[in-house]
Design an enzyme around this catalytic site. Structure first.
Site, PDB file in Angstrom:
ATOM      1  N   GLU A  52      -4.777   3.230  15.959  1.00  0.00           N
ATOM      2  CA  GLU A  52      -4.363   2.423  17.108  1.00  0.00           C
ATOM      3  C   GLU A  52      -3.036   1.729  16.852  1.00  0.00           C
ATOM      4  OE1 GLU A  52      -5.929  -1.086  20.123  1.00  0.00           O
ATOM      5  OE2 GLU A  52      -7.339  -0.212  18.691  1.00  0.00           O
TER       6      GLU A  52
ATOM      7  N   GLU B  45     -13.914  -0.969  11.943  1.00  0.00           N
ATOM      8  CA  GLU B  45     -12.504  -1.219  11.666  1.00  0.00           C
ATOM      9  C   GLU B  45     -12.297  -1.559  10.194  1.00  0.00           C
ATOM     10  OE1 GLU B  45     -11.165  -4.339  14.222  1.00  0.00           O
ATOM     11  OE2 GLU B  45     -11.332  -3.107  16.010  1.00  0.00           O
TER      12      GLU B  45
END
Length: 114
Positions: A74, A7
């Site tokens: 996301e 991430e």
């Protein structure tokens, strides 16, 4: 290890390049990043302001340039996810990011309401 998902964007470029140079493929992950949820202030959609959307787009380009083989987007606006998917050459996987990505996480069938 076959691959890792990491991430973050520009702040992770050195790490991503080091992992890839070690022979491990990296999948990037932008937008809502669950491992950083406390820094984001909770589970909220990301990239809804012009500045935030621009940063996510720039980070996607940085991750592609660094050598990521694909990118998770996301909980970002569908238009942003589609725009990014058309701008980069690596596949995008959407999680709550509309239908404009190259693929969808199977969890989206359960948590698409985010």
């Amino acid at each position: 290890m076959h691959a890792v998902k990491l991430e973050g964007g520009r702040e992770r470029l050195d790490t991503i390049r080091a992992i890839i140079s070690g022979g491990i493929p990296v999948m990037g992950h932008l937008g809502l990043t669950p491992q950083s949820i406390h820094a984001l202030g909770g589970y909220h959609p990301q990239g809804r302001t012009t500045a935030d959307a621009r940063r996510i787009l720039e980070d996607a380009l940085f991750l592609e340039e660094a050598g990521c083989f694909s990118l998770v987007l996301e909980s970002v606006p569908a238009r942003l996810a589609e725009f990014i998917s058309k701008r980069i050459s690596i596949p995008t996987i959407g999680i709550g990011a509309g239908s404009g990505c190259d693929g969808k996480c199977w969890w989206c069938m359960i948590c698409w309401v985010f």
